[in-house]
Design an enzyme around this catalytic site. Structure first.
Site, short mmCIF file in Angstrom:
data_model
loop_
_atom_site.label_atom_id
_atom_site.label_comp_id
_atom_site.label_asym_id
_atom_site.label_seq_id
_atom_site.Cartn_x
_atom_site.Cartn_y
_atom_site.Cartn_z
N PHE A 114 -14.17 7.91 6.17
CA PHE A 114 -13.68 7.24 4.97
C PHE A 114 -14.84 7.09 3.99
CE2 PHE A 114 -9.71 4.67 4.07
CZ PHE A 114 -8.85 5.59 4.64
N GLN A 227 -10.84 -3.45 -7.79
CA GLN A 227 -11.06 -2.05 -7.40
C GLN A 227 -10.01 -1.11 -7.97
OE1 GLN A 227 -10.62 -0.64 -3.06
NE2 GLN A 227 -12.80 -0.42 -3.50
N HIS A 229 -8.63 2.55 -7.36
CA HIS A 229 -8.66 3.58 -6.30
C HIS A 229 -8.68 4.95 -6.97
CE1 HIS A 229 -7.48 6.00 -2.88
NE2 HIS A 229 -7.67 4.95 -2.09
N LEU A 239 -0.27 5.21 -4.41
CA LEU A 239 -1.54 5.63 -3.83
C LEU A 239 -1.38 6.85 -2.92
CD1 LEU A 239 -4.55 4.35 -3.06
CD2 LEU A 239 -3.39 4.03 -0.91
N GLU A 242 -7.06 7.62 0.89
CA GLU A 242 -8.42 8.16 1.00
C GLU A 242 -8.53 9.02 2.27
OE1 GLU A 242 -11.48 5.53 -0.43
OE2 GLU A 242 -12.44 5.66 1.53
N ARG A 273 -15.60 4.02 -3.51
CA ARG A 273 -14.49 4.15 -4.47
C ARG A 273 -14.91 3.89 -5.91
NH1 ARG A 273 -9.73 1.26 -0.94
NH2 ARG A 273 -9.46 3.05 0.45
N HIS A 337 -6.01 -1.16 -7.59
CA HIS A 337 -5.66 -1.11 -6.17
C HIS A 337 -5.88 -2.41 -5.41
CE1 HIS A 337 -5.02 0.59 -2.26
NE2 HIS A 337 -6.26 0.42 -1.87
N ARG A 372 -15.02 -2.80 -2.28
CA ARG A 372 -14.60 -2.75 -0.87
C ARG A 372 -14.63 -1.31 -0.36
NH1 ARG A 372 -9.61 -1.69 1.83
NH2 ARG A 372 -8.44 -1.55 -0.10
C1 LIG Z 1 -1.02 1.45 -0.99
C2 LIG Z 1 -2.09 0.68 -0.26
C3 LIG Z 1 -2.75 1.28 0.81
C4 LIG Z 1 -3.74 0.57 1.49
N1 LIG Z 1 -4.36 1.16 2.56
C5 LIG Z 1 -5.31 0.46 3.24
C6 LIG Z 1 -5.94 1.02 4.40
O1 LIG Z 1 -5.65 2.14 4.81
N2 LIG Z 1 -6.87 0.28 5.04
C7 LIG Z 1 -7.23 -0.97 4.63
O2 LIG Z 1 -8.09 -1.59 5.24
N3 LIG Z 1 -6.63 -1.53 3.54
C8 LIG Z 1 -5.67 -0.86 2.86
N4 LIG Z 1 -5.07 -1.44 1.77
C9 LIG Z 1 -5.34 -2.85 1.46
C10 LIG Z 1 -4.60 -3.74 2.42
O3 LIG Z 1 -3.37 -3.17 2.78
C11 LIG Z 1 -4.30 -5.13 1.84
O4 LIG Z 1 -5.46 -5.66 1.29
C12 LIG Z 1 -3.82 -6.05 2.95
O5 LIG Z 1 -2.75 -5.49 3.65
C13 LIG Z 1 -3.43 -7.43 2.45
O6 LIG Z 1 -2.94 -8.15 3.56
P1 LIG Z 1 -2.65 -9.71 3.50
O7 LIG Z 1 -2.20 -10.10 4.86
O8 LIG Z 1 -3.81 -10.41 2.91
O9 LIG Z 1 -1.47 -9.84 2.47
P2 LIG Z 1 0.00 -9.14 2.40
O10 LIG Z 1 0.22 -8.14 3.46
O11 LIG Z 1 0.15 -8.72 0.98
O12 LIG Z 1 0.95 -10.35 2.71
C14 LIG Z 1 1.09 -11.44 1.81
C15 LIG Z 1 2.11 -12.37 2.38
O13 LIG Z 1 2.15 -13.55 1.60
C16 LIG Z 1 3.49 -13.89 1.33
N5 LIG Z 1 3.52 -14.66 0.08
C17 LIG Z 1 2.91 -14.37 -1.08
N6 LIG Z 1 3.18 -15.34 -1.99
C18 LIG Z 1 3.96 -16.24 -1.37
C19 LIG Z 1 4.58 -17.44 -1.78
N7 LIG Z 1 4.45 -17.93 -3.02
N8 LIG Z 1 5.34 -18.11 -0.88
C20 LIG Z 1 5.53 -17.63 0.37
N9 LIG Z 1 4.96 -16.50 0.81
C21 LIG Z 1 4.19 -15.82 -0.06
C22 LIG Z 1 4.23 -12.57 1.28
O14 LIG Z 1 5.59 -12.74 1.54
C23 LIG Z 1 3.53 -11.81 2.40
O15 LIG Z 1 4.12 -12.14 3.63
C24 LIG Z 1 -4.09 -0.73 1.08
C25 LIG Z 1 -3.43 -1.31 0.00
C26 LIG Z 1 -2.44 -0.62 -0.68
C27 LIG Z 1 -1.80 -1.24 -1.86
#
Ligand SMILES: Cc1cc2nc3c(=O)[nH]c(=O)nc-3n(C[C@H](O)[C@H](O)[C@H](O)COP(=O)(O)OP(=O)(O)OC[C@H]3O[C@@H](n4cnc5c(N)ncnc54)[C@H](O)[C@@H]3O)c2cc1C
Length: 567
Positions: A114, A227, A229, A239, A242, A273, A337, A372
């Site tokens: 990566f 960031q 991407h 997206l 990568e 990135r 991103h 990141r």
């Molecule tokens: C297309 C894409 C590909 C990616 N690929 C990678 C990768 O390969 N490797 C990597 O390390 N990272 C990757 N990332 C980044 C990574 O996926 C995210 O940073 C990470 O998944 C965020 O996880 P989280 O648990 O913080 O939040 P999320 O998975 O976004 O979850 C947020 C939660 O909060 C809840 N929530 C939000 N607001 C409220 C509210 N007001 N009330 C109640 N619930 C609420 C939502 O319902 C959800 O359950 C990628 C990101 C994207 C967009």
């Protein structure tokens, strides 16, 4: 309804679920509250993989150094040491929980290269890693008997004697407002990607967690670090992982040249990135792009690799660009991103507010600093999810429950009723109509993308800030077309817009404050990194109706002194 738990986790992405499981393991009563069904959380979208120094010849110190260099020395090194040294056990534990990682020919966990990494240390499940992890996280949450409030929207945190003691939330199916008391709250509400347009993020990434914490006094840190991407589709911002470049795909300009040799001769397409996105933008700005894009070329990887390891992006390119990756290069460009900034926490997930913890993309424990590295986010969710879950559970054992009752629900219902009434109010335009959330969000997103993107200037940042402040004024006049209680997405979108405007303002203000170029924050008017004055974090504090208050904080350096960054 009044509900009561020891630990309440707001967010059911991987960060929230991992935190909840750890709190439960500590023997306390845990609930997770999420505005979407847990496995629809945005973690689901993660494609490429999760990092750990697990292979022979690799070391956590090498992973840590790559992460620090990737962060342009803004990452806190104590937190990065925790992340990288604890990563191998966290990955093994994920496997034990049931994640079916790809394997190599000899049956060992298979890894891919990566960006910004000096070793192939990204573990993956084809290009659906996030989905695989999230489903296992949800299974584990069910197994651990965790209460889940699915499709509940948190609107406010309960504060009592300076400590956070739960939240107020709308049950979206019925429209009822409930008070959820908890001795400790963990915010795991994800990123704020929809403050930009276009974005790789889903519509649910609206910065709610950041706004909730900010409003009760927790500072947001390094919000200017956003960031872009390098490989997103121009049509809808989707997206292309990568992992494609990790498998060996090329970036080409309109002359068919692998232009990264000019910018990062050693790492080429796998530089970090921020470097790759800037290089692409420079090619485009200097006339070597094609309709505002450059090309991602996967053809030489062959059908077998593409179908086995990159099948999701094969579909994305086909569906949204009408291109067969096996036969043609696909036009791509840098796109919003990820946000490196967020609610400031320590390495146990503690925020500045007692009883309030934060983890995942909503938080800033500062492992990503100015940029990141790909596949370090999923790792952060797991490692710091585990840590914050344990810390919150321990804290909850001696904390008291809130005394708040139905009056808080009634107060929230009154605010919602006032929002419903806005439609009758005359608009500033005098045409008798209130504003609608959708168009305001689009204006905000475009202002942010046009002025607070890959390249920034004082003038552009001031323009974006002025736009956001005007939109905040107009937001007061946002009305709802749907006046019903049941499943009122119109109401939820308006509440989300309010949160995004707060986050957008914090991003603009952080970017104006930082008068240097570091990581993803590149100012054409201050093109150099300035360690003497800016080897520090920016902090933004909510200040009611007035301009936010700012502060700075030194970066924690343990053993890696800042150096010039070359790839
Ligand atoms: C297309 C894409 C590909 C990616 N690929 C990678 C990768 O390969 N490797 C990597 O390390 N990272 C990757 N990332 C980044 C990574 O996926 C995210 O940073 C990470 O998944 C965020 O996880 P989280 O648990 O913080 O939040 P999320 O998975 O976004 O979850 C947020 C939660 O909060 C809840 N929530 C939000 N607001 C409220 C509210 N007001 N009330 C109640 N619930 C609420 C939502 O319902 C959800 O359950 C990628 C990101 C994207 C967009």
């Amino acid at each position: 309804m009044i509900l009561e738990h020891d630990v309440l986790v707001i967010g059911a992405g991987l960060a929230g679920l991992r935190a909840a499981i750890e709190s439960r393991r500590a023997g306390v009563d845990v609930a997770v509250l999420s505005k979407v069904y847990p496995v629809r959380s945005h973690t689901n979208a993660a494609q490429g993989g999760i990092n750990a120094a697990l292979s022979e010849g690799d070391s956590w110190e090498s992973h840590a150094f790559d992460t620090i260099k990737g962060s342009d020395y803004l990452g806190d090194q104590d937190a990065i040491e925790v992340l990288c040294s604890e990563a191998p056990n966290d990955i093994i534990e994920l496997e034990n929980m049931g994640v079916v990682f790809n394997r190599d020919e000899e049956g060992r966990l298979g890894s891919r290269a990566f960006g910004g990494a000096s070793y192939a240390r990204t573990y993956f499940v084809a290009d659906i890693t996030g989905q695989a992890l999230l489903h296992v996280g949800y299974d584990q949450a069910l197994k651990h008997d965790i209460t889940i409030y699915s499709e509940w929207f948190a609107t406010d945190l309960l504060m009592e004697d300076g400590a956070c003691r739960g939240c107020v939330a709308i049950e979206m199916r019925t429209g009822e407002v409930h008070v959820v008391r908890a001795k400790a709250v963990i915010l795991a509400a994800g990123g704020a990607g929809r403050a930009y347009e276009p974005s790789t993020n889903a519509l649910i990434c609206t910065g709610d967690g950041m706004a909730l914490a900010y409003h009760v006094g927790a500072p947001l840190m390094d919000m200017e670090m956003v960031q872009y991407h390098p490989t997103t589709l121009p049509s809808n911002g989707a997206l292309l992982t990568e992992g494609a470049r990790g498998e060996g795909a090329y970036l080409l300009n309109s002359e068919g040249e692998r232009f990264m040799q000019r910018y990062a001769p050693n790492m080429m397409e796998l530089a970090s990135r921020d470097v790759v996105s800037r290089s692409e933008q420079t090619e485009i700005n200097e006339g070597r792009g094609l309709n505002g894009c450059v090309l991602l070329d996967c053809r030489h990887l062959g059908e077998q690799v593409i179908k086995a390891k990159l099948r999701q992006i094969l579909e994305l390119a086909h569906d949204f660009a009408n291109i067969d990756l096996m036969k043609e290069p696909v036009p791509i460009r840098p796109g919003y991103h990820y946000i490196m900034g967020g609610i400031k926490t320590d390495i146990q997930g503690r925020t500045a507010v007692e009883g309030l913890y934060a983890v995942g993309e909503t938080a800033c424990v500062s492992v990503h600093g100015g940029n990141r590295l790909g596949a370090n986010s999923l790792l952060e969710l797991v490692t710091f999810g585990r840590r914050s879950g344990a810390a919150a559970a321990e804290y909850s054992k001696t904390a008291k429950h809130s005394r708040y009752g139905e009056e808080r629900a009634t107060e929230e219902e009154r605010k919602i009723a006032a929002l419903m009434d806005v439609a009758q109010a005359p608009s500033p335009a005098g045409n008798g109509h209130s504003e609608m959330a959708g168009p305001l969000r689009l204006e905000m997103g475009r202002a942010m993308h046009n002025n607070v993107g890959v390249y920034r200037t004082e003038e552009g940042l001031q323009t974006a800030l002025a736009n956001v402040l005007t939109l905040k004024q107009r937001f007061r006049n946002v009305g709802l077309q749907d006046k019903g209680k049941v499943w009122n997405t119109n109401l939820i979108q308006a509440l989300e817009l309010g949160n995004m405007l707060e986050v957008a303002e914090a991003i603009c203000r952080g970017a104006l404050l930082r008068k240097e170029s570091r990581g993803a924050h590149y100012r054409l008017d201050y093109p150099k990194r300035d360690d003497e004055n800016w080897l520090k974090h920016t902090l933004v504090y909510y200040n009611g109706e007035d301009e936010p208050r700012f502060d700075t904080l030194p970066v924690t350096i343990t053993r890696w002194a800042p150096q010039e960054r070359k790839y």
